[in-house]
Design a protein around this motif. Sequence first.
Motif, PDB file in Angstrom:
ATOM      1  N   GLY A 167      -5.455  -5.471 -10.566  1.00 28.45           N
ATOM      2  CA  GLY A 167      -6.767  -5.921 -10.121  1.00 28.45           C
ATOM      3  C   GLY A 167      -7.813  -4.832 -10.094  1.00 28.45           C
ATOM      4  O   GLY A 167      -9.020  -5.127 -10.153  1.00 28.45           O
ATOM      5  N   GLU A 168      -7.386  -3.579 -10.003  1.00 27.80           N
ATOM      6  CA  GLU A 168      -8.330  -2.458 -10.064  1.00 27.80           C
ATOM      7  C   GLU A 168      -8.841  -2.233 -11.482  1.00 27.80           C
ATOM      8  O   GLU A 168      -9.856  -1.580 -11.685  1.00 27.80           O
ATOM      9  CB  GLU A 168      -7.660  -1.180  -9.543  1.00 27.80           C
ATOM     10  N   VAL A 169      -8.120  -2.770 -12.460  1.00 21.27           N
ATOM     11  CA  VAL A 169      -8.469  -2.573 -13.876  1.00 21.27           C
ATOM     12  C   VAL A 169      -9.229  -3.765 -14.431  1.00 21.27           C
ATOM     13  O   VAL A 169     -10.164  -3.618 -15.221  1.00 21.27           O
ATOM     14  CB  VAL A 169      -7.187  -2.313 -14.700  1.00 21.27           C
ATOM     15  N   THR A 170      -8.802  -4.974 -14.053  1.00 27.84           N
ATOM     16  CA  THR A 170      -9.376  -6.183 -14.634  1.00 27.84           C
ATOM     17  C   THR A 170      -9.313  -7.331 -13.642  1.00 27.84           C
ATOM     18  O   THR A 170      -8.428  -7.358 -12.774  1.00 27.84           O
ATOM     19  CB  THR A 170      -8.618  -6.586 -15.923  1.00 27.84           C
ATOM     20  N   ASP A 171     -10.236  -8.271 -13.772  1.00 24.46           N
ATOM     21  CA  ASP A 171     -10.161  -9.486 -12.957  1.00 24.46           C
ATOM     22  C   ASP A 171      -9.514 -10.636 -13.723  1.00 24.46           C
ATOM     23  O   ASP A 171      -9.490 -11.769 -13.252  1.00 24.46           O
ATOM     24  CB  ASP A 171     -11.547  -9.886 -12.440  1.00 24.46           C
ATOM     25  N   TYR A 191      -1.653  -0.399 -20.411  1.00 23.85           N
ATOM     26  CA  TYR A 191      -1.518   0.465 -19.246  1.00 23.85           C
ATOM     27  C   TYR A 191      -0.049   0.615 -18.849  1.00 23.85           C
ATOM     28  O   TYR A 191       0.692  -0.379 -18.762  1.00 23.85           O
ATOM     29  CB  TYR A 191      -2.295  -0.108 -18.057  1.00 23.85           C
ATOM     30  N   THR A 233      -0.650   4.012 -10.057  1.00 30.40           N
ATOM     31  CA  THR A 233      -1.882   4.380 -10.754  1.00 30.40           C
ATOM     32  C   THR A 233      -1.737   4.037 -12.230  1.00 30.40           C
ATOM     33  O   THR A 233      -1.056   4.749 -12.979  1.00 30.40           O
ATOM     34  CB  THR A 233      -2.168   5.884 -10.596  1.00 30.40           C
ATOM     35  N   ALA A 284       0.810  -1.221   0.000  1.00 29.12           N
ATOM     36  CA  ALA A 284       0.000   0.000   0.000  1.00 29.12           C
ATOM     37  C   ALA A 284       0.841   1.268   0.000  1.00 29.12           C
ATOM     38  O   ALA A 284       0.332   2.360  -0.288  1.00 29.12           O
ATOM     39  CB  ALA A 284      -0.922  -0.001   1.223  1.00 29.12           C
ATOM     40  N   ARG A 315       0.344  -5.999  -8.736  1.00 27.38           N
ATOM     41  CA  ARG A 315      -0.749  -6.968  -8.880  1.00 27.38           C
ATOM     42  C   ARG A 315      -2.071  -6.350  -8.427  1.00 27.38           C
ATOM     43  O   ARG A 315      -3.116  -6.528  -9.079  1.00 27.38           O
ATOM     44  CB  ARG A 315      -0.438  -8.211  -8.040  1.00 27.38           C
ATOM     45  N   GLU A 316      -2.043  -5.607  -7.338  1.00 25.60           N
ATOM     46  CA  GLU A 316      -3.265  -4.965  -6.854  1.00 25.60           C
ATOM     47  C   GLU A 316      -3.724  -3.867  -7.808  1.00 25.60           C
ATOM     48  O   GLU A 316      -4.935  -3.686  -8.028  1.00 25.60           O
ATOM     49  CB  GLU A 316      -3.036  -4.412  -5.447  1.00 25.60           C
ATOM     50  N   ALA A 317      -2.777  -3.133  -8.389  1.00 22.67           N
ATOM     51  CA  ALA A 317      -3.141  -2.093  -9.356  1.00 22.67           C
ATOM     52  C   ALA A 317      -3.788  -2.711 -10.594  1.00 22.67           C
ATOM     53  O   ALA A 317      -4.761  -2.170 -11.142  1.00 22.67           O
ATOM     54  CB  ALA A 317      -1.901  -1.290  -9.747  1.00 22.67           C
TER      55      ALA A 317
END
Length: 309
Positions: free
Chosen positions: A83-87, A33, A24, A19, A79-81
Amino acid sequence: MIVLPQAAPAEPSSAAAPADYAMTPEEVAPGVYAVMTPARDFPSRENLGWNANMAFVVTDDGVLVFDTGASEAMGMALREAIGEVTDQPVRWIVNSHGHGDHWLGNRAFAGSDPEIVAGSDALARMEAEGEGWVENFREMTEGATGDTTPLLPNGAVDERTTRDLGGTEVVIFPSAGAHSPGDLSVWLPQTRVLLAGDVVYSDRAPSVWDGDVAQWIDLLDELIALEPAVVVPGHGRLEDAQTLDRLQRYLVTLWEGIEEGVEQGLADFETVPLVRERMGDLIEDYPGFEDKIDRSVATTYPDVEAAIF
């Protein structure tokens, strides 16, 4: 009554958490991206070791990741970023080269069992030097990058290779050791995006001492011919194709300045002022030039000398 000494309170961990990295993703073309670092220096406590750019491509059948950062925590942040865009799962990773700031985040993606590729020369160095990179970054960042167990690539690419990944045409583009042994770039012809890795620095002075400047100049001819609309450099800001011309001028000027010094019989350190003078206004475009120029000249000098004699 026996009084036992109290244990000293544990110090908070100095390692950064996922975190702590403000990643972004920026959509630079449909499904493509860039994850750009604001840092323009080497890994440090201030930048938590995040000094290299990353990118990913969302396809119809999974995600392609280009470079994963300098630590497992950094890879987890990426990886978390994503995940905010796609699953979609991460199914493919390209490691641009063997320098640890571009691949030590691989471990964060182990759960999806991706195909991970690098150049053979890069892979050999990753295997030999991975633990050393972990320790170096831990020291450089005062512990911010923490502990990482390197996850090596499971495949090698040494020739230009075109693949269809989930309906997206992907060209994996070896550099023949331009910036470092085993460099790879990725060209996305459908969107005209070049994921360059460290064969492109935009607004940061390039590190040339692990590569072949003459080959790098030739490689840039090939990249310029692609006419990319967007270039995601390994270090620096997003650019268009003009960044390739500018970087080539930088490298040609470096080479020609050293060539002049060799022809005058000057030692490498005596050639630095010639190079600096020849660079002129180019220096303004490449912060960190003064920190790198002495080493750049010293390591390129033997190659220029060999080419002349």
